[in-house]
Scaffold this motif. Structure first.
Motif, short mmCIF file in Angstrom:
data_model
loop_
_atom_site.label_atom_id
_atom_site.label_comp_id
_atom_site.label_asym_id
_atom_site.label_seq_id
_atom_site.Cartn_x
_atom_site.Cartn_y
_atom_site.Cartn_z
N UNK A 18 -3.16 -13.40 9.49
CA UNK A 18 -2.26 -13.31 8.34
C UNK A 18 -2.59 -14.41 7.33
N UNK A 19 -2.91 -15.59 7.86
CA UNK A 19 -3.26 -16.71 6.98
C UNK A 19 -4.55 -16.43 6.22
N UNK A 20 -5.54 -15.88 6.91
CA UNK A 20 -6.80 -15.55 6.25
C UNK A 20 -6.61 -14.45 5.22
N UNK A 21 -5.77 -13.50 5.53
CA UNK A 21 -5.49 -12.42 4.60
C UNK A 21 -4.82 -12.97 3.34
N UNK A 22 -3.88 -13.90 3.51
CA UNK A 22 -3.21 -14.51 2.36
C UNK A 22 -4.18 -15.32 1.51
N UNK A 23 -5.08 -16.03 2.19
CA UNK A 23 -6.08 -16.81 1.45
C UNK A 23 -7.01 -15.90 0.65
N UNK A 24 -7.44 -14.82 1.26
CA UNK A 24 -8.32 -13.86 0.57
C UNK A 24 -7.62 -13.25 -0.63
N UNK A 25 -6.35 -12.91 -0.48
CA UNK A 25 -5.60 -12.34 -1.60
C UNK A 25 -5.46 -13.36 -2.73
N UNK A 26 -5.22 -14.64 -2.39
CA UNK A 26 -5.08 -15.68 -3.41
C UNK A 26 -6.41 -15.91 -4.12
N UNK A 27 -7.51 -15.99 -3.36
CA UNK A 27 -8.83 -16.19 -3.95
C UNK A 27 -9.20 -15.00 -4.84
N UNK A 28 -8.88 -13.82 -4.41
CA UNK A 28 -9.17 -12.62 -5.21
C UNK A 28 -8.39 -12.65 -6.52
N UNK A 29 -7.11 -13.02 -6.45
CA UNK A 29 -6.32 -13.05 -7.68
C UNK A 29 -6.77 -14.20 -8.59
N UNK A 30 -7.17 -15.36 -8.01
CA UNK A 30 -7.68 -16.46 -8.82
C UNK A 30 -8.98 -16.07 -9.53
N UNK A 31 -9.85 -15.38 -8.79
CA UNK A 31 -11.11 -14.94 -9.36
C UNK A 31 -10.88 -13.91 -10.47
N UNK A 32 -9.96 -12.99 -10.24
CA UNK A 32 -9.66 -11.98 -11.25
C UNK A 32 -9.09 -12.62 -12.51
N UNK A 33 -8.22 -13.62 -12.35
CA UNK A 33 -7.67 -14.29 -13.53
C UNK A 33 -8.74 -15.10 -14.26
N UNK A 34 -9.67 -15.69 -13.51
CA UNK A 34 -10.78 -16.42 -14.14
C UNK A 34 -11.65 -15.48 -14.96
#
Length: 170
Positions: A18-34
């Motif tokens: 669950x922690x890895x999934x949350x990290x992946x979702x955060x990184x994906x959203x950070x990358x998309x906003x960048x």
């Protein structure tokens, strides 16, 4: 999959899935906003002609002569060196504009001549047995002699650039 199997998987991962999934979702959203931010910015391109001085090549490592003479007195400078000796006693005093592009190019040509003389002199010097014959040493020594030639052209007062300028300006 039954609930017992899910419990076993979560116990084995200790909740890391669950922690890895949350990290992946955060990184994906950070990358998309960048990406959105980069695409939304107006970027201007810079041409090499804006970076390099006019007439110089990319990778040209010599210091050059642009900006050597800037003062108002350099606009009507007296000739020096061989050009001054060539004038003679009965000729009028000639002046040159050392701030012009023509004089800058004349200095580059004088520097080339001085470099040829220095290269011929360098060939007469015997090298010691300690290195100095590899490609890198030869390249840096050649660059050093380029700088020697530029420095001598600026400071020695040979007057060759003055003669070149006078012959081309007429």
């Amino acid at each position: 999959m039954n609930t017992a199997a899910l419990n076993a998987v979560s116990v084995m991962t200790n909740g890391n899935g669950a922690l890895q999934s949350a990290r992946m979702n955060k990184e994906s959203s950070d990358f998309a906003s960048l990406l959105e931010r980069i695409q939304g910015e107006k970027r201007s391109t810079v041409a090499s002609s804006q970076i390099l001085e006019k007439g110089r090549l990319n990778g040209d490592f010599t210091t050059g002569f642009s900006g050597t003479y800037k003062s108002a007195s350099d606009k009507n400078a007296p000739v020096q060196g061989a050009a001054a000796n060539q004038a003679g006693a009965h000729s009028s005093k000639r002046t040159i504009d050392k701030t012009s592009t023509l004089y800058e190019k004349s200095m580059e040509l004088e520097s080339y001549f001085v470099k040829q003389v220095l290269s011929s002199m360098r060939k007469t010097v015997s090298k010691s047995g300690l290195g100095g014959n590899d490609f890198a040493s030869q390249m840096y020594e050649d660059m050093l002699y380029d700088e020697y030639a530029a420095s001598m052209t600026k400071n020695a007062g040979f007057g060759l650039a003055d003669q070149i300028y006078l012959s081309l300006a007429e």
